[in-house]
Enzyme design. Sequence first.
Site, mmCIF file in Angstrom:
data_model
loop_
_atom_site.group_PDB
_atom_site.id
_atom_site.type_symbol
_atom_site.label_atom_id
_atom_site.label_comp_id
_atom_site.label_asym_id
_atom_site.label_seq_id
_atom_site.Cartn_x
_atom_site.Cartn_y
_atom_site.Cartn_z
ATOM 1 N N GLU A 169 51.688 6.788 17.248
ATOM 2 C CA GLU A 169 50.780 7.818 17.790
ATOM 3 C C GLU A 169 51.445 8.800 18.749
ATOM 4 O O GLU A 169 50.955 9.045 19.845
ATOM 5 C CB GLU A 169 49.589 7.132 18.480
ATOM 6 C CG GLU A 169 48.831 6.194 17.555
ATOM 7 C CD GLU A 169 47.633 5.517 18.230
ATOM 8 O OE1 GLU A 169 47.478 5.630 19.463
ATOM 9 O OE2 GLU A 169 46.858 4.864 17.517
ATOM 10 N N ASN A 210 54.154 5.541 12.854
ATOM 11 C CA ASN A 210 52.776 5.188 12.502
ATOM 12 C C ASN A 210 51.794 6.063 13.289
ATOM 13 O O ASN A 210 51.981 6.275 14.489
ATOM 14 C CB ASN A 210 52.571 3.709 12.880
ATOM 15 C CG ASN A 210 51.297 3.098 12.359
ATOM 16 O OD1 ASN A 210 51.005 3.197 11.166
ATOM 17 N ND2 ASN A 210 50.532 2.437 13.229
ATOM 18 N N HIS A 246 42.073 4.808 9.908
ATOM 19 C CA HIS A 246 40.798 4.579 10.609
ATOM 20 C C HIS A 246 39.860 5.724 10.247
ATOM 21 O O HIS A 246 39.935 6.808 10.812
ATOM 22 C CB HIS A 246 41.011 4.545 12.128
ATOM 23 C CG HIS A 246 41.815 3.377 12.598
ATOM 24 N ND1 HIS A 246 41.383 2.069 12.443
ATOM 25 C CD2 HIS A 246 43.020 3.299 13.193
ATOM 26 C CE1 HIS A 246 42.302 1.245 12.945
ATOM 27 N NE2 HIS A 246 43.302 1.967 13.395
ATOM 28 N N GLU A 275 46.267 0.317 8.989
ATOM 29 C CA GLU A 275 45.162 -0.163 9.841
ATOM 30 C C GLU A 275 43.802 0.248 9.276
ATOM 31 O O GLU A 275 42.925 0.723 10.006
ATOM 32 C CB GLU A 275 45.302 0.410 11.268
ATOM 33 C CG GLU A 275 46.655 0.162 11.900
ATOM 34 C CD GLU A 275 46.778 0.686 13.336
ATOM 35 O OE1 GLU A 275 45.746 1.010 13.951
ATOM 36 O OE2 GLU A 275 47.910 0.747 13.834
ATOM 37 N N ASP A 277 40.202 0.848 8.264
ATOM 38 C CA ASP A 277 38.793 0.469 8.408
ATOM 39 C C ASP A 277 37.948 1.738 8.300
ATOM 40 O O ASP A 277 38.450 2.847 8.456
ATOM 41 C CB ASP A 277 38.491 -0.357 9.678
ATOM 42 C CG ASP A 277 38.869 0.289 10.986
ATOM 43 O OD1 ASP A 277 39.138 1.498 11.014
ATOM 44 O OD2 ASP A 277 38.875 -0.433 12.010
HETATM 45 C C1 XIL Z 1 43.403 -1.890 18.994
HETATM 46 C C2 XIL Z 1 42.965 -3.343 18.884
HETATM 47 O O1 XIL Z 1 42.311 -3.541 17.665
HETATM 48 C C3 XIL Z 1 42.053 -3.693 20.038
HETATM 49 O O2 XIL Z 1 41.765 -5.090 20.037
HETATM 50 C C4 XIL Z 1 42.687 -3.291 21.366
HETATM 51 O O3 XIL Z 1 41.773 -3.530 22.419
HETATM 52 C C5 XIL Z 1 43.099 -1.833 21.342
HETATM 53 O O4 XIL Z 1 43.958 -1.601 20.240
HETATM 54 N N1 XIL Z 1 45.639 2.123 16.731
HETATM 55 C C6 XIL Z 1 46.585 1.114 16.843
HETATM 56 C C7 XIL Z 1 46.145 -0.265 17.138
HETATM 57 O O5 XIL Z 1 47.771 1.357 16.579
HETATM 58 O O6 XIL Z 1 47.099 -0.983 17.867
HETATM 59 C C8 XIL Z 1 44.804 -0.285 17.862
HETATM 60 O O7 XIL Z 1 44.385 -1.632 18.001
HETATM 61 C C9 XIL Z 1 43.797 0.545 17.111
HETATM 62 C C10 XIL Z 1 44.245 1.980 17.008
#
Ligand code: XIL
Length: 363
Positions: A169, A210, A246, A275, A277
């Site tokens: 990020e 990422n 996401h 990741e 969802d």
């Molecule tokens: C999130 C986790 O799912 C949570 O449990 C934590 O409190 C915060 O981080 N991008 C990422 C992940 O790269 O590491 C994040 O994970 C979600 C967004």
Amino acid sequence: MSLRRTCLSLVTAGAVASALLAGGAPAAGAATDSGTKTLKQLAKPTGVRVGTAVDTSLLGTDATYTSAVAAQFNTVTPENVMKWEVVEPERGKLDFTQADKLVAFAKAHNQKVRGHTLVWHSQLPAWLSDGLADGTIGKAEAKRILKQHIATEMGHFKGDIWAWDVVNEAFNEDGTLRDSPWLRAIGPDYIADAFRWAHKADPKAILFYNDYNTEGINAKSDAAYKLIKELRSENVPVEGFGVQGHLSTDYGLPNDMQANLHRFAKLGLKTAVTEADVRITLPANPAEVQAQSNGYSYMLQSCLLEHSCISFTFWGFTDKYSWVPNTFPGEGQANIYDENYQPKPAYEAVQRDLQLAKGIKKH
Ligand code: XIL
């Protein structure tokens, strides 16, 4: 929503896309072998690994969760326990206990591990974020600390990690570099430095950049593309581009995800969905549940159709445990199983896509 355009663009992507789409959903009650196979069994012939983020505190404490992680997935990502605040809560005091537990679980179940994450603006221990913010940790020391962190953590897991999210990020939505503590303390070179240090620490791990909101072609993914191209021309070992995936049913889908992944592939990179969802503003209505299923399916198909895409990781698999409600108040139900571990339409879509993609010979 761009779902219709999405489908059309996939259809024109060729025979594989047609096969993926032509199958449609099996009639209710119809016997299909996808109904009895797990996701990792269905994924095996496709060459794409399927993974999940894992909350290590649930391994061994929630039996259903634990057996689903083992049965359904062939790669795992620690949701939190490889992050800096967990592995070095006090300066010089390293704690890899939880992460070691996940690596052992993965070995026992023949799963690969995606390491997540080494260089990020978030979830830093207080000693570090305070020091960087108040200037007591200056540029030279920040570089030393970051280099040491990468060497120590990657060294600890050397040989056990398939792919590392080295930098996470680093960009804003408009394509400028995020005003992270690392940018402030070290300057833009922190990214190149991190990849060079990472390659030294574990030359065999695939080193990923990422980010989120980079699934399609937009200002942010353009900026990542430009930087990675530049870095590769200077022989900086950036080897993978991870799109987090996401999504939200409120915003529709990009219509060019495969093309986006493909341009990174042409730079010589592997790609991955890291990741996935798809969250819904609650309460969910049937159209949103369907849109969620389409969202998962679109991302998975984009990965299956793109030769460089080596894995598709869900950011958790059950609505029982998800980061979404804590992070996006009023939103949730983002996963492929509901809170009682019942498969949702999204799960069936994922099954079907994997099943139909079995002819793809990728790697
Ligand atoms: C999130 C986790 O799912 C949570 O449990 C934590 O409190 C915060 O981080 N991008 C990422 C992940 O790269 O590491 C994040 O994970 C979600 C967004």
